[in-house]
Design a protein around this motif. Structure first.
Motif, PDB file in Angstrom:
ATOM      1  N   PHE A 224       0.787  -1.284  -0.017  1.00  0.00           N
ATOM      2  CA  PHE A 224      -0.007  -0.031  -0.038  1.00  0.00           C
ATOM      3  C   PHE A 224       0.739   1.255   0.052  1.00  0.00           C
ATOM      4  CE2 PHE A 224      -2.626  -3.186   2.545  1.00  0.00           C
ATOM      5  CZ  PHE A 224      -3.654  -3.452   1.661  1.00  0.00           C
ATOM      6  N   THR A 225       0.333   2.221  -0.742  1.00  0.00           N
ATOM      7  CA  THR A 225       1.242   3.393  -0.734  1.00  0.00           C
ATOM      8  C   THR A 225       0.124   4.503  -0.969  1.00  0.00           C
ATOM      9  OG1 THR A 225       2.760   4.796  -1.766  1.00  0.00           O
ATOM     10  CG2 THR A 225       1.623   3.466  -3.090  1.00  0.00           C
ATOM     11  N   ALA A 305      -7.939   3.181   4.357  1.00  0.00           N
ATOM     12  CA  ALA A 305      -6.858   1.724   4.688  1.00  0.00           C
ATOM     13  C   ALA A 305      -7.947   0.683   5.217  1.00  0.00           C
ATOM     14  CB  ALA A 305      -5.856   2.230   5.782  1.00  0.00           C
ATOM     15  N   MET A 322       2.249  -1.601   4.412  1.00  0.00           N
ATOM     16  CA  MET A 322       2.397  -0.053   4.232  1.00  0.00           C
ATOM     17  C   MET A 322       3.582   0.499   3.962  1.00  0.00           C
ATOM     18  SD  MET A 322       0.116   2.532   3.780  1.00  0.00           S
ATOM     19  CE  MET A 322       0.602   4.287   3.543  1.00  0.00           C
ATOM     20  N   GLY A 324       5.104   3.846   3.230  1.00  0.00           N
ATOM     21  CA  GLY A 324       4.638   5.224   3.481  1.00  0.00           C
ATOM     22  C   GLY A 324       5.285   6.366   4.129  1.00  0.00           C
ATOM     23  N   GLU A 426      -2.212   5.680   8.314  1.00  0.00           N
ATOM     24  CA  GLU A 426      -2.608   4.299   7.797  1.00  0.00           C
ATOM     25  C   GLU A 426      -2.128   3.029   8.395  1.00  0.00           C
ATOM     26  OE1 GLU A 426      -2.722   7.607   4.997  1.00  0.00           O
ATOM     27  OE2 GLU A 426      -0.913   6.286   5.716  1.00  0.00           O
ATOM     28  N   SER A 427      -1.088   2.908   8.988  1.00  0.00           N
ATOM     29  CA  SER A 427      -0.392   1.741   9.238  1.00  0.00           C
ATOM     30  C   SER A 427      -0.935   0.975  10.617  1.00  0.00           C
ATOM     31  CB  SER A 427       1.296   1.791   9.816  1.00  0.00           C
ATOM     32  OG  SER A 427       1.833   2.406   8.735  1.00  0.00           O
ATOM     33  N   ILE A 430      -3.949  -0.646   8.998  1.00  0.00           N
ATOM     34  CA  ILE A 430      -3.690  -1.828   8.053  1.00  0.00           C
ATOM     35  C   ILE A 430      -3.293  -2.977   9.005  1.00  0.00           C
ATOM     36  CG2 ILE A 430      -2.149  -2.564   6.554  1.00  0.00           C
ATOM     37  CD1 ILE A 430      -2.325   0.162   5.257  1.00  0.00           C
ATOM     38  N   ALA A 443       4.747  -2.647   8.055  1.00  0.00           N
ATOM     39  CA  ALA A 443       4.960  -1.127   7.788  1.00  0.00           C
ATOM     40  C   ALA A 443       6.311  -0.860   7.707  1.00  0.00           C
ATOM     41  CB  ALA A 443       3.906  -0.204   8.661  1.00  0.00           C
TER      42      ALA A 443
END
Length: 506
Positions: A224-225, A305, A322, A324, A426-427, A430, A443
């Motif tokens: 995910f980004t 997320a 993640m 990010g 977000e982490s 997730i 992450a």
């Protein structure tokens, strides 16, 4: 199992016993036969009805069901204790409805094989009593478009036709099994998997809507980004691959249904020509065993997320991670340092009703080790130099992008009670949804600013940082996934398994 003529559903709900199999592939073949026949029947009947050739009464077809029985008095203690799946903890009848068996063929064979290896016996394939909603059928959209183009087929006529078919039933779509809300002890037939067929079907359709690509292209390793620059690095890497590459990649799938064979992958600009039509565009480096890599630009925030991981969970990833940026909280950090999350301070609030805050979200050691080793290779650093650049620690996820605009006194008072070394959005969501849905998570974050130490994120410095860090950051995650793909079974940690009432399928 009763088979009817072509004027009625090809298969009716099973009365009595179904068909029994000791061979997992044969069982999945039968599941596929039932599911395909049911979907084809519904689309055929819809087309006939829109042409004025409908019969009377409702039109129904049914999901296949997989069932497994452990007889009363059977011992369940002899199961391999190192496994996180493939067994049940007490005698009983276990079942799940099945959809898209072609898409899930490898996964289903793996799970059935492990279940039979642990318990022996046979699996039973039946026709369930759960109707397939018309709108869940592959081919319905094309049939509906053709009917709408046909002369005289008005919207009201089509709506009236559709009323004779099974609608999507929200009562069949929930996460009570995954969330431990089902009455496990009282159920006469206990769940075999986390998700029902309708829940899976709806999630797959939403994935296609959000990502702009076919759900069947989603691979078992997902990154995910929230930056196009990371997807561009991914696409540039894909373009360097050649046929017969050591990682087994065969093609790149892009939003809009575009697919390019390895060795003929164009520039990132061409690959993302149709990405604008999707909220969360996804790109997939495909492997025949589905252990390739999918990258999704999920946008910003914990709600996004949760939305994407709620849907992705039904594809049963081996790992999601993640990749990010975050704000660094330790004054000794430098812009561009990396944080590998091994703990999560959940200040986002998105999943509090599903995963209580007092439940720990443990790090997955196999992912931590793979990412550390991959970053060492990509960066060329080792020993103390790597330790200076990469830190493991707690990441604080917030729903407030401008968290640092609060009173400094309030911020210090709150952070002095935390071990967090980075803040982002977000982490933790997730990771918490990975914990919730038994999907290994991680992450890898890069420190982009340090607002509490007079280094806020400003446009010029941010652009410079993004350009200098993007390749090392993203490729460390890619290399980690490639390493983990060599032994994906080791990722499914027993840490994520519930001690009682857990389903057999991972």
């Amino acid at each position: 199992m009763q088979v009817r003529d072509s004027a009625t559903p090809p298969f009716w709900p099973t009365e009595g016993e179904g068909d029994f199999y000791t061979d997992a592939a044969a069982a999945v073949d039968r599941l596929t036969e039932i599911h395909r026949a049911g979907m084809a029947y519904l689309v055929e009947q819809y087309t006939a009805a829109t042409e004025g050739n409908s019969g009377s009464g409702p039109v129904r077809a049914y999901y296949p069901e997989l069932r497994f029985t452990v007889p009363a008095g059977s011992a369940v203690e002899g199961v391999d204790p190192s496994l996180s799946h493939g067994f049940v903890d007490r005698p009983g009848v276990y079942a799940t409805t099945i959809t898209r068996p072609v898409m899930f063929r490898t996964y289903l064979i793996e799970q059935i094989t492990d279940l039979l290896a642990n318990h022996g016996g046979e699996v039973e394939v039946r026709v369930s009593d759960q109707p397939i909603p018309l709108r869940m059928c592959r081919g319905f959209d094309a049939a509906a478009e053709e009917a709408a183009r046909r002369e005289g087929a008005s919207a009201s006529t089509l709506a009236a036709v559709e009323k004779t078919f099974t609608p999507i039933d929200s009562a069949c779509i929930d996460d009570t099994i995954a969330d431990g809300e089902a009455d496990y002890l009282g159920l006469p037939i206990k769940p075999l998997s986390l998700f029902t067929a309708q829940r899976i079907d709806l999630a797959l359709q939403r994935l296609e809507h959000y990502t702009g690509s076919h759900a069947a292209n989603i691979q078992r390793f997902v990154l995910f980004t929230n930056y196009q620059l990371h997807t561009d690095v991914f696409l540039e890497y894909a373009a360097t691959l050649t046929p017969g590459n050591p990682h087994g990649y065969t093609a790149l799938a892009c939003p809009g249904g575009k697919q390019y064979d390895v060795g003929a992958i164009p520039t990132p600009g061409i690959c993302r020509q149709d990405a604008h039509a999707s909220q969360m565009p996804a790109y997939h480096l495909l492997r025949d065993d589905k252990c390739g890599i999918t990258i999704i630009d999920i946008g910003v925030g914990p709600s996004n997320a949760k939305t994407i991981t709620d849907c992705l969970a039904v594809t049963r990833p081996h790992c999601w991670m993640m990749v990010g940026h975050c704000a660094g909280l330790d004054g000794r950090m430098r812009i561009g340092d990396m944080i590998l999350a091994n703990g999560y301070d959940r200040a986002d609030g998105v999943l509090d009703n599903y995963v209580p805050l007092e439940k720990p979200i443990p790090p997955i050691a196999e992912i931590q080790l793979a990412v550390t080793n991959a970053l060492a290779r990509v960066s060329g650093l080792s020993g103390d130099e790597l330790k200076k650049r990469l830190r493991t620690g707690t990441v604080l996820s917030t729903s407030d992008r401008n968290w640092e605009w609060r009173s400094q006194t309030d911020l210090y008072r709150e952070l002095q009670k935390s071990t967090a070394i980075g803040v982002e959005m977000e982490s933790a969501t997730i990771a918490a949804n990975g914990y919730r849905f038994r999907v290994p998570y991680g992450a890898l974050l890069s420190v982009s600013d340090m607002p509490l130490h007079d280094k806020p994120k400003l446009p010029k410095s941010a652009r410079e940082f993004y350009q200098s860090s993007k390749e090392e950051h993203l490729m460390a995650a890619v290399r980690a996934c490639e390493d983990m793909a060599a032994a994906p079974d080791t990722l499914h940690s027993r840490k994520l398994r519930r001690p009682v009432g857990e389903v057999a399928f991972r």
